[in-house]
Design a protein around this motif. Structure first.
Motif, PDB file in Angstrom:
ATOM      1  N   ASN A 169      70.550 -79.551 -23.078  1.00 11.12           N
ATOM      2  CA  ASN A 169      68.971 -80.228 -22.708  1.00 11.12           C
ATOM      3  C   ASN A 169      68.287 -79.455 -21.468  1.00 11.12           C
ATOM      4  OD1 ASN A 169      68.771 -81.622 -25.089  1.00 11.12           O
ATOM      5  ND2 ASN A 169      69.603 -83.527 -24.293  1.00 11.12           N
ATOM      6  N   LEU A 170      69.487 -79.377 -20.217  1.00  7.72           N
ATOM      7  CA  LEU A 170      68.921 -78.620 -19.404  1.00  7.72           C
ATOM      8  C   LEU A 170      68.443 -77.295 -19.436  1.00  7.72           C
ATOM      9  CD1 LEU A 170      68.712 -79.016 -15.990  1.00  7.72           C
ATOM     10  CD2 LEU A 170      71.254 -78.088 -15.996  1.00  7.72           C
ATOM     11  N   GLN A 171      69.340 -76.551 -20.423  1.00  5.64           N
ATOM     12  CA  GLN A 171      68.858 -75.248 -20.357  1.00  5.64           C
ATOM     13  C   GLN A 171      67.642 -75.030 -21.214  1.00  5.64           C
ATOM     14  OE1 GLN A 171      71.154 -72.942 -23.548  1.00  5.64           O
ATOM     15  NE2 GLN A 171      70.804 -71.164 -22.190  1.00  5.64           N
ATOM     16  N   PHE A 172      67.350 -76.070 -22.217  1.00  7.73           N
ATOM     17  CA  PHE A 172      66.014 -76.031 -22.986  1.00  7.73           C
ATOM     18  C   PHE A 172      64.869 -76.267 -21.731  1.00  7.73           C
ATOM     19  CE2 PHE A 172      62.677 -78.448 -24.987  1.00  7.73           C
ATOM     20  CZ  PHE A 172      62.517 -77.674 -26.218  1.00  7.73           C
ATOM     21  N   GLY A 173      65.023 -77.170 -20.930  1.00  7.60           N
ATOM     22  CA  GLY A 173      63.939 -77.589 -19.761  1.00  7.60           C
ATOM     23  C   GLY A 173      63.915 -76.327 -19.081  1.00  7.60           C
ATOM     24  N   LEU A 174      65.025 -75.685 -18.456  1.00  8.84           N
ATOM     25  CA  LEU A 174      64.745 -74.574 -17.672  1.00  8.84           C
ATOM     26  C   LEU A 174      63.922 -73.461 -18.286  1.00  8.84           C
ATOM     27  CD1 LEU A 174      68.331 -74.750 -15.991  1.00  8.84           C
ATOM     28  CD2 LEU A 174      66.037 -75.106 -14.866  1.00  8.84           C
ATOM     29  N   ILE A 175      64.338 -73.178 -19.435  1.00  8.73           N
ATOM     30  CA  ILE A 175      63.791 -72.065 -20.003  1.00  8.73           C
ATOM     31  C   ILE A 175      62.224 -72.138 -20.329  1.00  8.73           C
ATOM     32  CG2 ILE A 175      65.926 -70.812 -20.633  1.00  8.73           C
ATOM     33  CD1 ILE A 175      65.512 -71.353 -23.468  1.00  8.73           C
ATOM     34  N   THR A 176      62.159 -73.584 -20.894  1.00  8.47           N
ATOM     35  CA  THR A 176      60.895 -73.804 -21.039  1.00  8.47           C
ATOM     36  C   THR A 176      59.559 -73.835 -19.999  1.00  8.47           C
ATOM     37  OG1 THR A 176      61.724 -75.172 -22.785  1.00  8.47           O
ATOM     38  CG2 THR A 176      59.472 -75.512 -22.474  1.00  8.47           C
ATOM     39  N   PHE A 177      60.272 -74.394 -19.035  1.00  3.51           N
ATOM     40  CA  PHE A 177      59.296 -74.219 -17.555  1.00  3.51           C
ATOM     41  C   PHE A 177      59.088 -72.847 -17.458  1.00  3.51           C
ATOM     42  CE2 PHE A 177      58.904 -74.316 -13.079  1.00  3.51           C
ATOM     43  CZ  PHE A 177      57.773 -75.074 -12.924  1.00  3.51           C
ATOM     44  N   ILE A 230      64.826 -69.297 -15.427  1.00  3.33           N
ATOM     45  CA  ILE A 230      65.151 -68.716 -16.879  1.00  3.33           C
ATOM     46  C   ILE A 230      66.704 -68.158 -16.586  1.00  3.33           C
ATOM     47  CG2 ILE A 230      64.945 -66.926 -18.446  1.00  3.33           C
ATOM     48  CD1 ILE A 230      62.101 -67.206 -18.103  1.00  3.33           C
ATOM     49  N   LEU A 231      67.001 -67.498 -15.484  1.00  4.72           N
ATOM     50  CA  LEU A 231      68.282 -67.045 -14.946  1.00  4.72           C
ATOM     51  C   LEU A 231      69.293 -68.217 -14.990  1.00  4.72           C
ATOM     52  CD1 LEU A 231      70.166 -65.007 -14.109  1.00  4.72           C
ATOM     53  CD2 LEU A 231      69.562 -65.035 -11.831  1.00  4.72           C
ATOM     54  N   THR A 232      68.868 -69.306 -14.423  1.00  7.94           N
ATOM     55  CA  THR A 232      69.549 -70.421 -14.246  1.00  7.94           C
ATOM     56  C   THR A 232      69.906 -71.021 -15.504  1.00  7.94           C
ATOM     57  OG1 THR A 232      68.436 -71.028 -12.052  1.00  7.94           O
ATOM     58  CG2 THR A 232      70.055 -72.738 -13.060  1.00  7.94           C
ATOM     59  N   GLY A 233      68.807 -70.984 -16.385  1.00  6.00           N
ATOM     60  CA  GLY A 233      69.338 -71.566 -17.718  1.00  6.00           C
ATOM     61  C   GLY A 233      70.192 -70.755 -18.642  1.00  6.00           C
ATOM     62  N   ALA A 234      70.173 -69.424 -18.488  1.00  2.23           N
ATOM     63  CA  ALA A 234      71.102 -68.488 -19.065  1.00  2.23           C
ATOM     64  C   ALA A 234      72.326 -68.844 -18.693  1.00  2.23           C
ATOM     65  CB  ALA A 234      70.668 -67.013 -18.838  1.00  2.23           C
ATOM     66  N   SER A 235      72.355 -68.950 -17.313  1.00  2.00           N
ATOM     67  CA  SER A 235      73.838 -69.219 -16.701  1.00  2.00           C
ATOM     68  C   SER A 235      74.590 -70.614 -17.144  1.00  2.00           C
ATOM     69  CB  SER A 235      73.867 -69.192 -15.200  1.00  2.00           C
ATOM     70  OG  SER A 235      73.081 -67.968 -14.868  1.00  2.00           O
ATOM     71  N   VAL A 236      73.658 -71.637 -17.234  1.00  2.75           N
ATOM     72  CA  VAL A 236      74.115 -72.964 -17.568  1.00  2.75           C
ATOM     73  C   VAL A 236      74.622 -72.811 -19.263  1.00  2.75           C
ATOM     74  CG1 VAL A 236      73.192 -75.041 -18.335  1.00  2.75           C
ATOM     75  CG2 VAL A 236      72.739 -74.214 -16.051  1.00  2.75           C
TER      76      VAL A 236
END
Ligand code: HEM
Ligand code: HEM
Length: 463
Positions: A375-383, A430-436
């Protein structure tokens, strides 16, 4: 050869993990490119980290490495599952895995040192093209034999898409990459733009799109616990995709002196693309309808439905920007970069991630390590992506209007600075989302809760 390479679904897993890894690498290169567009003196005197070299590494690593690789991994699971058999040869799939990934590795290792054919989306050098083609041929052989050995009579639409992807790629890739001319990988003069964009267009349209559509058609009915709304409609969408998408690459070069008949065909059929796209969106929507709790309550299915929403937005924008009059404002600027990101990350990337999170437990026998991290990844890349779309579209409109008014580039650049800075800042999300996501995948394999035999059986039977 060690037993490891015979383990059922091991190649599928390898492709999915590699996809998650390439997402991080591609995002890192995207970040550095974005920073260089704001601050060209960042990391000075590193010859292999200049915008012209890192940009193609970013693009190719994202398209083939992240989205393509992850979706192939998903297909190697769902194709045998839907055919109620095993993959014909796990070893052959591993061979495809190594060859496919060598080509992707030749991006960061090759482009950075000037080993590139320098044609957008066709950058891999001839030897890398050959390796990729062998990988594709091995995949064709494996999928054909799996189909031949099936115990399920019906060929569900996901299998059609997965099989067709490789057949189309085996025909389209060598053509667009002009592989019969190894020295340059190019045709002379203007004609080259047609070859270049033949593949530049069919890479999203006939490699990424069918892989993503096949994966969505697999996951959504399973999660909604209901059969697909219409099998006939799904096949109509399949045939319309190949009938319309294959020959409209001319819409990338409408502002160039290509033949007028080609422009006309490209424009008309670009607009007609709303039909197959609507079929996919409607068919999946009608399948998921009234099952909202099951779909939106599941992190993987939510990613896929969000991917379908991005697909709709991409494919409303696409026909609009194929109109030559409008394209005079949107071409040659960041408008197109905005479209490329919602298409490739929003549509292809979201569906790849959603399908991967759905399939990973079926392949490993372990639950996803943390749904919160999904869910965190979803939120990060969506933002990040929504922000990208907004700032790049505005930047594109500023550039396009300035161009049409005869304004000089250096006077427009200061106006673009806030948007470029915002893009770089949004890239961090997006980079944080990819790493998570990569961390979550690795931890799921190492430390995810083991599914009980009953749980695994129930999950597999839903296929
Ligand atoms: C109805 C469907 C679509 C239509 C009619 C369409 C149309 C277009 C047009 C006209 C352009 C060129 C814009 C310009 O250079 O001025 C473009 C660019 C692009 N499209 Fe689409 N598009 C569609 C769907 C998609 C999808 C589904 C994907 C990805 C899977 C995609 C990926 C891209 C990419 C990556 C570019 C950038 C190419 C570049 O680097 O210049 N498009 N699209
Ligand atoms: C960390 C996040 C990202 C950042 C900071 C970023 C940044 C960039 C930059 C600076 C460019 C070059 C634009 C130009 O030449 O003006 C670019 C192009 C591109 N990126 Fe990304 N990107 C990111 C994520 C992604 C993802 C996840 C994908 C696909 C899954 C992707 C696909 C593309 C494509 C297809 C292009 C070529 C666009 C075109 O030529 O129209 N990017 N990106």
């Amino acid at each position: 050869m060690p037993k490891f390479f015979d383990k059922p679904q091991s190649a599928s897993l390898a492709f999915m993990v590699a996809g998650a890894f390439w997402f991080v690498v591609g995002a890192l290169y995207g970040m550095i490119s974005a920073i260089h567009l704001v601050s060209p003196e960042f990391l000075p005197n590193v010859s292999w980290l200049v915008f012209g070299r890192e940009r193609p590494v970013h693009v190719n690593t994202m398209l083939y490495g992240f989205v393509g690789t992850m979706l192939i991994g998903c297909g190697l699971y769902y194709t045998p599952a839907l055919l109620r058999t095993r993959l014909w040869s796990e070893r052959l799939a591993w061979a495809s895995f190594f060859l496919w990934n060598i080509t992707i590795l030749s991006g960061p290792l090759g482009f950075s040192f000037g080993h590139t054919q320098g044609r957008e989306y066709n950058e891999y050098i001839w030897s890398a093209d050959m390796i990729l083609m062998v990988a594709v041929l091995l995949l064709i052989c494996n999928v054909v034999m799996t189909i031949a050995n099936r115990t399920e009579e019906q060929l569900y639409v996901s299998v059609w898409y997965f099989m067709a992807t490789f057949l189309w790629t085996a025909g389209n890739y060598p053509l667009g990459n002009v592989m019969w001319r190894p020295a340059t990988g190019a045709m002379p003069g203007l004609i080259d733009s047609l070859f270049l964009w033949f593949w530049g267009h069919n890479l999203p349209g006939l490699l990424i799109t069918p892989l993503a559509t096949g994966a969505a058609y697999f996951v959504i009915p399973r999660m909604a616990r209901t059969p697909l709304n219409s099998h006939t409609l799904s096949l109509l969408g399949f045939w319309l995709l190949i009938a319309l998408y294959s020959h409209i690459g001319g819409h990338h070069v409408l502002q160039s002196p290509i033949p007028n008949w080609l422009k006309a065909v490209s424009i008309v059929d670009s607009v007609a693309m709303v039909v197959p796209v609507s079929i996919v969106v409607l068919n999946l929507w009608l399948t998921a309808r009234q099952r909202g709790r099951l779909i939106w309550g599941d992190p993987a299915a939510r990613l896929i439905m969000a991917g379908i929403a991005w697909y709709l937005i991409t494919c409303i924008q696409g026909p609009v920007q194929s109109l030559p009059y409008l394209q005079r404002v949107t071409h040659f600027n960041n408008w197109t970069v905005g479209h490329a990101h919602i298409a490739m990350l929003g549509f292809g990337g979201y569906i790849a991630l959603g399908a991967m999170y759905h399939i990973l437990p079926l392949v490993t026998g372990r639950c996803i390590y943390s749904n919160r991290l999904v869910n965190l990844q979803f939120g990060l890349i969506t933002f990040g992506l929504t922000g990208f779309f907004i700032v790049l579209t505005i930047a594109g409109l500023i550039q396009g209007n300035a161009w049409n008014n005869g304004e000089t580039v250096y006077r427009v650049l200061p106006q673009l600075a806030p948007y470029f800075i915002s893009r770089a800042a949004l890239g961090v999300f997006i980079l944080t989302g990819a790493s998570v996501g990569f961390y979550n995948v690795v931890m799921s394999i190492r430390a995810g809760r083991e599914l009980s035999v009953g749980e695994l059986q129930r999950a597999e039977e839903a296929a």
